[in-house]
Write a protein that holds these residues in place. Structure first.
Motif, PDB file in Angstrom:
ATOM      1  N   ASP A  86       0.831  -1.207   0.000  1.00 11.22           N
ATOM      2  CA  ASP A  86       0.000   0.000   0.000  1.00 11.22           C
ATOM      3  C   ASP A  86       0.869   1.262   0.000  1.00 11.22           C
ATOM      4  O   ASP A  86       0.703   2.160  -0.833  1.00 11.22           O
ATOM      5  CB  ASP A  86      -0.902  -0.031   1.230  1.00 11.22           C
ATOM      6  CG  ASP A  86      -1.916   1.106   1.254  1.00 11.22           C
ATOM      7  OD1 ASP A  86      -2.082   1.795   0.222  1.00 11.22           O
ATOM      8  OD2 ASP A  86      -2.543   1.302   2.301  1.00 11.22           O
ATOM      9  N   THR A  87       1.799   1.317   0.940  1.00 15.38           N
ATOM     10  CA  THR A  87       2.649   2.503   1.076  1.00 15.38           C
ATOM     11  C   THR A  87       3.460   2.748  -0.188  1.00 15.38           C
ATOM     12  O   THR A  87       3.547   3.877  -0.682  1.00 15.38           O
ATOM     13  CB  THR A  87       3.592   2.336   2.280  1.00 15.38           C
ATOM     14  OG1 THR A  87       2.825   2.177   3.465  1.00 15.38           O
ATOM     15  CG2 THR A  87       4.498   3.549   2.432  1.00 15.38           C
ATOM     16  N   ALA A 106       1.332   3.875  -3.344  1.00 14.44           N
ATOM     17  CA  ALA A 106       0.965   5.289  -3.264  1.00 14.44           C
ATOM     18  C   ALA A 106       2.177   6.182  -3.518  1.00 14.44           C
ATOM     19  O   ALA A 106       2.096   7.172  -4.260  1.00 14.44           O
ATOM     20  CB  ALA A 106       0.365   5.588  -1.890  1.00 14.44           C
ATOM     21  N   GLN A 141       2.390   8.880  -6.676  1.00 17.91           N
ATOM     22  CA  GLN A 141       2.264  10.271  -6.243  1.00 17.91           C
ATOM     23  C   GLN A 141       3.560  11.048  -6.451  1.00 17.91           C
ATOM     24  O   GLN A 141       3.539  12.192  -6.898  1.00 17.91           O
ATOM     25  CB  GLN A 141       1.842  10.327  -4.777  1.00 17.91           C
ATOM     26  CG  GLN A 141       0.417   9.842  -4.551  1.00 17.91           C
ATOM     27  CD  GLN A 141      -0.011   9.948  -3.096  1.00 17.91           C
ATOM     28  OE1 GLN A 141       0.281  10.930  -2.433  1.00 17.91           O
ATOM     29  NE2 GLN A 141      -0.714   8.943  -2.610  1.00 17.91           N
ATOM     30  N   GLU A 184      -5.412  15.660  -7.376  1.00 21.71           N
ATOM     31  CA  GLU A 184      -6.154  14.697  -6.559  1.00 21.71           C
ATOM     32  C   GLU A 184      -6.788  13.620  -7.436  1.00 21.71           C
ATOM     33  O   GLU A 184      -6.722  12.416  -7.116  1.00 21.71           O
ATOM     34  CB  GLU A 184      -7.238  15.425  -5.761  1.00 21.71           C
ATOM     35  CG  GLU A 184      -8.047  14.546  -4.830  1.00 21.71           C
ATOM     36  CD  GLU A 184      -7.272  14.090  -3.605  1.00 21.71           C
ATOM     37  OE1 GLU A 184      -7.865  13.355  -2.795  1.00 21.71           O
ATOM     38  OE2 GLU A 184      -6.083  14.438  -3.459  1.00 21.71           O
ATOM     39  N   ARG A 220      -3.917  11.305  -8.866  1.00 21.65           N
ATOM     40  CA  ARG A 220      -3.284  10.359  -7.945  1.00 21.65           C
ATOM     41  C   ARG A 220      -4.216   9.194  -7.614  1.00 21.65           C
ATOM     42  O   ARG A 220      -3.747   8.055  -7.451  1.00 21.65           O
ATOM     43  CB  ARG A 220      -2.792  11.072  -6.684  1.00 21.65           C
ATOM     44  CG  ARG A 220      -3.826  11.473  -5.675  1.00 21.65           C
ATOM     45  CD  ARG A 220      -3.205  12.257  -4.512  1.00 21.65           C
ATOM     46  NE  ARG A 220      -4.154  12.473  -3.430  1.00 21.65           N
ATOM     47  CZ  ARG A 220      -4.301  11.657  -2.394  1.00 21.65           C
ATOM     48  NH1 ARG A 220      -3.562  10.578  -2.305  1.00 21.65           N
ATOM     49  NH2 ARG A 220      -5.182  11.919  -1.444  1.00 21.65           N
ATOM     50  N   TRP A 221      -5.537   9.449  -7.554  1.00 20.97           N
ATOM     51  CA  TRP A 221      -6.458   8.339  -7.298  1.00 20.97           C
ATOM     52  C   TRP A 221      -6.609   7.444  -8.514  1.00 20.97           C
ATOM     53  O   TRP A 221      -6.715   6.221  -8.383  1.00 20.97           O
ATOM     54  CB  TRP A 221      -7.809   8.861  -6.831  1.00 20.97           C
ATOM     55  CG  TRP A 221      -7.823   9.210  -5.379  1.00 20.97           C
ATOM     56  CD1 TRP A 221      -7.958  10.446  -4.825  1.00 20.97           C
ATOM     57  CD2 TRP A 221      -7.669   8.299  -4.289  1.00 20.97           C
ATOM     58  NE1 TRP A 221      -7.900  10.365  -3.455  1.00 20.97           N
ATOM     59  CE2 TRP A 221      -7.724   9.062  -3.094  1.00 20.97           C
ATOM     60  CE3 TRP A 221      -7.485   6.915  -4.196  1.00 20.97           C
ATOM     61  CZ2 TRP A 221      -7.601   8.474  -1.835  1.00 20.97           C
ATOM     62  CZ3 TRP A 221      -7.360   6.337  -2.940  1.00 20.97           C
ATOM     63  CH2 TRP A 221      -7.422   7.109  -1.785  1.00 20.97           C
ATOM     64  N   TYR A 278      -3.420   5.325  -8.568  1.00 23.67           N
ATOM     65  CA  TYR A 278      -3.135   4.384  -7.476  1.00 23.67           C
ATOM     66  C   TYR A 278      -3.301   2.919  -7.897  1.00 23.67           C
ATOM     67  O   TYR A 278      -2.421   2.092  -7.589  1.00 23.67           O
ATOM     68  CB  TYR A 278      -4.008   4.688  -6.258  1.00 23.67           C
ATOM     69  CG  TYR A 278      -3.813   3.688  -5.136  1.00 23.67           C
ATOM     70  CD1 TYR A 278      -2.671   3.718  -4.342  1.00 23.67           C
ATOM     71  CD2 TYR A 278      -4.758   2.685  -4.895  1.00 23.67           C
ATOM     72  CE1 TYR A 278      -2.476   2.785  -3.331  1.00 23.67           C
ATOM     73  CE2 TYR A 278      -4.569   1.758  -3.892  1.00 23.67           C
ATOM     74  CZ  TYR A 278      -3.428   1.807  -3.112  1.00 23.67           C
ATOM     75  OH  TYR A 278      -3.236   0.873  -2.126  1.00 23.67           O
ATOM     76  N   LEU A 295      -0.457   0.100  -7.568  1.00 24.16           N
ATOM     77  CA  LEU A 295      -0.723  -1.135  -6.833  1.00 24.16           C
ATOM     78  C   LEU A 295      -0.408  -2.349  -7.700  1.00 24.16           C
ATOM     79  O   LEU A 295       0.235  -3.306  -7.250  1.00 24.16           O
ATOM     80  CB  LEU A 295      -2.183  -1.155  -6.379  1.00 24.16           C
ATOM     81  CG  LEU A 295      -2.639  -2.338  -5.530  1.00 24.16           C
ATOM     82  CD1 LEU A 295      -1.811  -2.466  -4.267  1.00 24.16           C
ATOM     83  CD2 LEU A 295      -4.124  -2.186  -5.177  1.00 24.16           C
ATOM     84  N   TYR A 309      -9.730   1.578   0.656  1.00 24.45           N
ATOM     85  CA  TYR A 309     -10.171   2.890   0.182  1.00 24.45           C
ATOM     86  C   TYR A 309     -11.512   2.778  -0.530  1.00 24.45           C
ATOM     87  O   TYR A 309     -11.622   2.051  -1.523  1.00 24.45           O
ATOM     88  CB  TYR A 309      -9.127   3.480  -0.773  1.00 24.45           C
ATOM     89  CG  TYR A 309      -7.743   3.503  -0.163  1.00 24.45           C
ATOM     90  CD1 TYR A 309      -7.401   4.439   0.806  1.00 24.45           C
ATOM     91  CD2 TYR A 309      -6.797   2.553  -0.532  1.00 24.45           C
ATOM     92  CE1 TYR A 309      -6.144   4.447   1.384  1.00 24.45           C
ATOM     93  CE2 TYR A 309      -5.532   2.550   0.038  1.00 24.45           C
ATOM     94  CZ  TYR A 309      -5.214   3.496   0.997  1.00 24.45           C
ATOM     95  OH  TYR A 309      -3.965   3.492   1.574  1.00 24.45           O
TER      96      TYR A 309
END
Length: 203
Positions: free
Chosen positions: A24-25, A28, A32, A61, A64-65, A68, A72, A109
């Motif tokens: 996850d970390t 992202a 980003q 915003e 980045r979504w 993601y 991933l 999320y």
């Protein structure tokens, strides 16, 4: 007066929960960082002004979504390649468990505001098939993992298409280098045998 603090060693990755947090970390971070660095480079001296504009912040915003799930997918594929040799005894169970881990990370999320729920659901469906696609070919070199994701990622940059120029190769190279760095960190922190065993027993 505080003394200089020595850098703290990051905790090892020894179970499925730690692996999920790592995925996850890093997913992202991967997407980003690329978005922000590309936008800053393209904006040049106007970056500070641009990053405070409401329209641009909304575009970042959204980018980045949308990016993601791509991050991933790349990190999960890299992890699959790192762990596959340790799961030779039962690849089917390993792949099923890694898929469940990837989906659990995604499900942290809810559908973000910039995306329609059906678009987020479609992204989830794609994550559900990442590991299955990995299983269809030999383990890739980490540097080659971003190849199918680089163009969709570049298309999400919050910069007008006319201003992007010939920047695709730069963006692809960023993904390659960044994912190799993420792999190096994983290799340093990973107890591959313990994680593979944890995945096989469901935790």
């Amino acid at each position: 007066m505080a003394l200089f603090k020595l850098p703290q060693r990051k905790p090892p990755v020894r179970d499925a929960a730690a692996l999920a947090d790592f995925i996850d970390t890093q997913a992202a971070f991967l997407v980003q960082k690329g978005i922000f660095e590309y936008a800053r480079a393209r904006a040049g001296h106007y970056a500070k002004v641009m990053f405070h504009e409401a329209d641009f912040k909304a575009a970042v915003e959204a980018a980045r979504w949308r990016a993601y799930p791509l991050g991933l997918a790349m990190v999960v594929e890299m992890v699959e390649g790192e762990l596959r040799p340790h799961a030779a005894g039962d690849l089917a169970a390993f792949h099923a468990a890694l898929t469940a881990t990837a989906l659990a990370v995604f499900d942290r999320y809810p559908a973000p505001a910039p995306l329609a729920p059906d678009a987020w659901a479609a992204a989830r469906d794609d994550i559900a098939h990442v590991v299955a696609r990995c299983a269809m070919h030999p383990v890739k070199r980490v540097i080659d993992v971003p190849e199918p994701y680089a163009q969709p990622y570049f298309a999400l940059m919050p910069i007008h298409k006319k201003l992007r120029g010939q920047d695709f190769d730069t963006t692809r190279n960023y993904l390659r280098v960044a994912l190799c760095n993420i792999h190096d960190e994983l290799a340093e922190r990973l107890d591959a045998a313990a994680v593979t065993a944890a995945l096989s027993r469901g935790g």
